[in-house]
Design a protein around this motif. Structure first.
Motif, mmCIF file in Angstrom:
data_model
loop_
_atom_site.group_PDB
_atom_site.id
_atom_site.type_symbol
_atom_site.label_atom_id
_atom_site.label_comp_id
_atom_site.label_asym_id
_atom_site.label_seq_id
_atom_site.Cartn_x
_atom_site.Cartn_y
_atom_site.Cartn_z
ATOM 1 N N THR A 56 72.636 7.970 12.272
ATOM 2 C CA THR A 56 71.360 8.263 12.943
ATOM 3 C C THR A 56 71.543 9.482 13.952
ATOM 4 O O THR A 56 70.625 10.118 14.256
ATOM 5 C CB THR A 56 70.526 7.133 13.611
ATOM 6 O OG1 THR A 56 71.410 6.644 14.580
ATOM 7 C CG2 THR A 56 70.121 6.082 12.414
ATOM 8 N N SER B 166 61.405 11.597 14.135
ATOM 9 C CA SER B 166 59.996 10.985 14.012
ATOM 10 C C SER B 166 59.883 9.739 14.824
ATOM 11 O O SER B 166 60.829 9.204 15.353
ATOM 12 C CB SER B 166 59.848 10.754 12.512
ATOM 13 O OG SER B 166 60.730 9.406 12.076
ATOM 14 N N VAL B 167 58.644 9.205 15.069
ATOM 15 C CA VAL B 167 58.467 7.954 15.678
ATOM 16 C C VAL B 167 59.251 6.690 14.754
ATOM 17 O O VAL B 167 59.905 6.005 15.567
ATOM 18 C CB VAL B 167 57.015 7.582 15.683
ATOM 19 C CG1 VAL B 167 56.892 6.164 16.176
ATOM 20 C CG2 VAL B 167 56.297 8.827 16.572
ATOM 21 N N SER B 168 59.290 6.835 13.434
ATOM 22 C CA SER B 168 59.809 5.970 13.023
ATOM 23 C C SER B 168 61.510 5.577 12.943
ATOM 24 O O SER B 168 62.131 5.106 13.009
ATOM 25 C CB SER B 168 59.659 5.744 11.464
ATOM 26 O OG SER B 168 60.305 7.071 10.743
ATOM 27 N N ASP B 169 62.053 7.122 13.297
ATOM 28 C CA ASP B 169 63.273 7.091 13.582
ATOM 29 C C ASP B 169 63.766 6.411 15.170
ATOM 30 O O ASP B 169 64.792 5.638 15.151
ATOM 31 C CB ASP B 169 63.881 8.788 13.862
ATOM 32 C CG ASP B 169 63.900 9.576 12.432
ATOM 33 O OD1 ASP B 169 63.965 8.767 11.296
ATOM 34 O OD2 ASP B 169 63.627 10.663 12.447
ATOM 35 N N VAL C 83 61.856 4.084 16.394
ATOM 36 C CA VAL C 83 61.668 2.807 16.209
ATOM 37 C C VAL C 83 62.974 2.019 15.424
ATOM 38 O O VAL C 83 63.450 0.943 16.032
ATOM 39 C CB VAL C 83 60.427 2.106 15.537
ATOM 40 C CG1 VAL C 83 60.437 1.039 15.091
ATOM 41 C CG2 VAL C 83 59.211 2.650 16.336
ATOM 42 N N ASN C 84 63.483 2.860 14.620
ATOM 43 C CA ASN C 84 64.561 2.423 13.927
ATOM 44 C C ASN C 84 65.884 2.399 14.795
ATOM 45 O O ASN C 84 66.956 1.853 14.350
ATOM 46 C CB ASN C 84 64.938 2.909 12.701
ATOM 47 C CG ASN C 84 63.657 2.680 11.488
ATOM 48 O OD1 ASN C 84 63.167 1.407 11.646
ATOM 49 N ND2 ASN C 84 63.548 3.551 10.784
#
Length: 109
Positions: A35, A6-9, A11-12
């Motif tokens: 991750t 995902s986009v949050s993955d 970003v993180n």
């Protein structure tokens, strides 16, 4: 491991290179295990991507499967009806009987 990112993955996964300079490499590598990947930033631009060995192998396998898929598509496009033979003819030419195949599992890739 790299499926459904995902986009949050993403970003993180961003890691400023300064964290390496501060002696946080071990912590970053531990995060990497969780991750599967990290994107290292230098001057706020991606400089490299770190992958676990498993994620790297998965990526290489996916690339090989895609290459084989493209090759198969090319062959099908060029194929003519006379290029194919029925299974029973192939089995006859190879001397294989239906009874020879009983109890065998065949996986075709």
């Amino acid at each position: 491991m790299l499926n459904n990112i995902s986009v949050s993955d993403v970003v993180n996964s961003l890691v400023p290179i300064s964290r390496f300079n501060k002696g946080e490499a071990n912590k970053i590598f531990e995060e990497l295990k969780e991750t599967g990947f990290k994107i290292v930033l230098k001057n706020n631009s991606p400089a490299c991507v770190l992958l676990t060995p498993e994620a790297y192998e998965e990526l290489l396998e996916n690339l090989e499967n895609y290459r084989l898929f493209i090759e198969a598509e090319k062959r099908v496009e060029k194929a003519k009806p006379e290029d194919f033979i029925p299974a029973h003819v192939a089995m006859q030419e190879l001397g294989i009987k239906e009874t020879d195949l009983e109890g065998t599992d065949v996986e075709i890739e």
